[in-house]
Design a protein around this motif. Sequence first.
Motif, mmCIF file in Angstrom:
data_model
loop_
_atom_site.group_PDB
_atom_site.id
_atom_site.type_symbol
_atom_site.label_atom_id
_atom_site.label_comp_id
_atom_site.label_asym_id
_atom_site.label_seq_id
_atom_site.Cartn_x
_atom_site.Cartn_y
_atom_site.Cartn_z
ATOM 1 N N TYR A 111 4.515 -5.325 -7.972
ATOM 2 C CA TYR A 111 3.311 -6.146 -8.139
ATOM 3 C C TYR A 111 2.498 -5.679 -9.346
ATOM 4 C CZ TYR A 111 4.218 -7.770 -3.352
ATOM 5 O OH TYR A 111 4.788 -8.308 -2.215
ATOM 6 N N LEU A 112 2.412 -4.382 -9.506
ATOM 7 C CA LEU A 112 1.670 -3.847 -10.643
ATOM 8 C C LEU A 112 2.321 -4.248 -11.964
ATOM 9 C CD1 LEU A 112 -0.709 -2.122 -11.537
ATOM 10 C CD2 LEU A 112 0.717 -0.081 -11.223
ATOM 11 N N ASP A 113 3.647 -4.184 -12.008
ATOM 12 C CA ASP A 113 4.345 -4.595 -13.220
ATOM 13 C C ASP A 113 4.110 -6.078 -13.518
ATOM 14 O OD1 ASP A 113 6.375 -4.044 -15.379
ATOM 15 O OD2 ASP A 113 7.452 -5.603 -14.276
ATOM 16 N N ASP A 130 -6.840 -13.049 -16.148
ATOM 17 C CA ASP A 130 -7.843 -12.103 -16.634
ATOM 18 C C ASP A 130 -8.136 -11.001 -15.624
ATOM 19 O OD1 ASP A 130 -8.398 -13.888 -18.912
ATOM 20 O OD2 ASP A 130 -9.350 -15.166 -17.400
ATOM 21 N N PHE A 131 -7.811 -11.260 -14.353
ATOM 22 C CA PHE A 131 -8.162 -10.333 -13.274
ATOM 23 C C PHE A 131 -7.093 -10.451 -12.197
ATOM 24 C CE2 PHE A 131 -10.269 -8.820 -9.474
ATOM 25 C CZ PHE A 131 -11.175 -7.857 -9.907
ATOM 26 N N VAL A 132 -6.617 -9.316 -11.690
ATOM 27 C CA VAL A 132 -5.575 -9.316 -10.659
ATOM 28 C C VAL A 132 -5.990 -8.372 -9.530
ATOM 29 C CG1 VAL A 132 -3.142 -8.927 -10.130
ATOM 30 C CG2 VAL A 132 -3.801 -9.715 -12.423
ATOM 31 N N PHE A 133 -5.894 -8.874 -8.296
ATOM 32 C CA PHE A 133 -6.172 -8.063 -7.113
ATOM 33 C C PHE A 133 -4.901 -7.952 -6.294
ATOM 34 C CE2 PHE A 133 -8.069 -7.912 -2.632
ATOM 35 C CZ PHE A 133 -8.247 -6.532 -2.667
ATOM 36 N N ILE A 134 -4.451 -6.716 -6.045
ATOM 37 C CA ILE A 134 -3.217 -6.442 -5.306
ATOM 38 C C ILE A 134 -3.572 -5.887 -3.931
ATOM 39 C CG2 ILE A 134 -1.069 -5.117 -5.267
ATOM 40 C CD1 ILE A 134 -1.282 -4.963 -8.353
ATOM 41 N N VAL A 185 -7.109 -4.497 -9.891
ATOM 42 C CA VAL A 185 -7.597 -3.711 -8.753
ATOM 43 C C VAL A 185 -6.486 -3.666 -7.709
ATOM 44 C CG1 VAL A 185 -9.311 -3.514 -6.915
ATOM 45 C CG2 VAL A 185 -9.987 -4.390 -9.170
ATOM 46 N N MET A 186 -6.128 -2.482 -7.264
ATOM 47 C CA MET A 186 -5.128 -2.309 -6.218
ATOM 48 C C MET A 186 -5.786 -1.633 -5.027
ATOM 49 S SD MET A 186 -1.417 -0.378 -6.338
ATOM 50 C CE MET A 186 -2.094 1.287 -6.161
ATOM 51 N N ASP A 187 -5.801 -2.328 -3.893
ATOM 52 C CA ASP A 187 -6.454 -1.800 -2.692
ATOM 53 C C ASP A 187 -5.565 -0.776 -1.996
ATOM 54 O OD1 ASP A 187 -8.524 -1.546 -0.924
ATOM 55 O OD2 ASP A 187 -8.029 -3.321 0.246
ATOM 56 N N LEU A 235 -8.336 1.137 -10.015
ATOM 57 C CA LEU A 235 -8.883 0.211 -11.003
ATOM 58 C C LEU A 235 -8.239 0.518 -12.344
ATOM 59 C CD1 LEU A 235 -11.037 -1.948 -11.814
ATOM 60 C CD2 LEU A 235 -12.594 -0.017 -12.214
ATOM 61 N N ALA A 236 -7.665 -0.502 -12.970
ATOM 62 C CA ALA A 236 -6.971 -0.266 -14.230
ATOM 63 C C ALA A 236 -7.252 -1.406 -15.210
ATOM 64 C CB ALA A 236 -5.461 -0.150 -14.012
ATOM 65 N N LEU A 237 -7.105 -1.069 -16.478
ATOM 66 C CA LEU A 237 -7.250 -2.028 -17.564
ATOM 67 C C LEU A 237 -5.923 -2.090 -18.306
ATOM 68 C CD1 LEU A 237 -9.680 -3.703 -18.742
ATOM 69 C CD2 LEU A 237 -9.818 -1.945 -20.513
ATOM 70 N N VAL A 238 -5.452 -3.291 -18.569
ATOM 71 C CA VAL A 238 -4.229 -3.449 -19.358
ATOM 72 C C VAL A 238 -4.578 -3.188 -20.819
ATOM 73 C CG1 VAL A 238 -2.379 -5.011 -20.061
ATOM 74 C CG2 VAL A 238 -3.298 -5.131 -17.729
ATOM 75 N N ARG A 239 -3.813 -2.279 -21.468
ATOM 76 C CA ARG A 239 -4.086 -1.939 -22.862
ATOM 77 C C ARG A 239 -3.626 -3.069 -23.783
ATOM 78 N NH1 ARG A 239 -4.869 3.761 -23.385
ATOM 79 N NH2 ARG A 239 -4.082 4.977 -21.619
#
Length: 225
Positions: free
Chosen positions: A152-154, A138-142, A167-169, A221-225
């Motif tokens: 990692y984003l993919d 439900d939540f991913v922190f990179i 969330v990508m730092d 900060l992104a939301l998966v569509r």
Amino acid sequence: MIEHQATPGWAAVENFLSEVVVRPDPGLQRAVTAALDAGMPPIEVAPNAGKLLKLLVQLSGARRVLEIGTLAGFSTIWMAQGLPDDGRLVTCEFLPKHAAVARTNIDDAGLGRKVDIRVGAALDTLGALDKEPGPPFDFVFIDADKENNPQYLDWAIRLGRPGTTIVMDNAVWEGAVLDASMDPENAPGIVSALQMMGEDPRLDGTVIQTVGSKGWDGFALALVR
């Protein structure tokens, strides 16, 4: 590797906000001290950023969290605190020494039952997770090696679902996103991931600039569509 520079004013304001509003508990403070004692680099997220991660986990209603880049477990503890009692966090750490320090810190914070530390190259771990049964994250922190940010984003999208928060730092990196020659090792991966976030139809995202003890940086900060 780029050198992050913080002005005294930025750091002073951050310290004030941490003491007055964020107020990290003893378990979090021990995690930072343990990392320094173990000779680990002081590159964990700032306390106000850690608290933001906790709040985002809670606001998103996450029950399963994926973290890419454990270090000493500082951000892990923050996010695990935001999970419900039956929530689960899987965190990926490349170095066994770092994973061992993180395991102790997380257990000492009373959160060991919620956290599964996977040791090894994150891309291998992510591939293995894809084959395991279970609901999506439900939540991913990179927050790991920047050259692999696009991959990692993919994986965050593939292991998530519509509505998953990502969330990508380190999304600004002292302005190196405008001049990758400032850090040829890390900046290209950051830029590629940001371009992907803006162009990939699976994502809807934004980037926030920040200043503080970690210098001039930001997070995506992104939301998966």
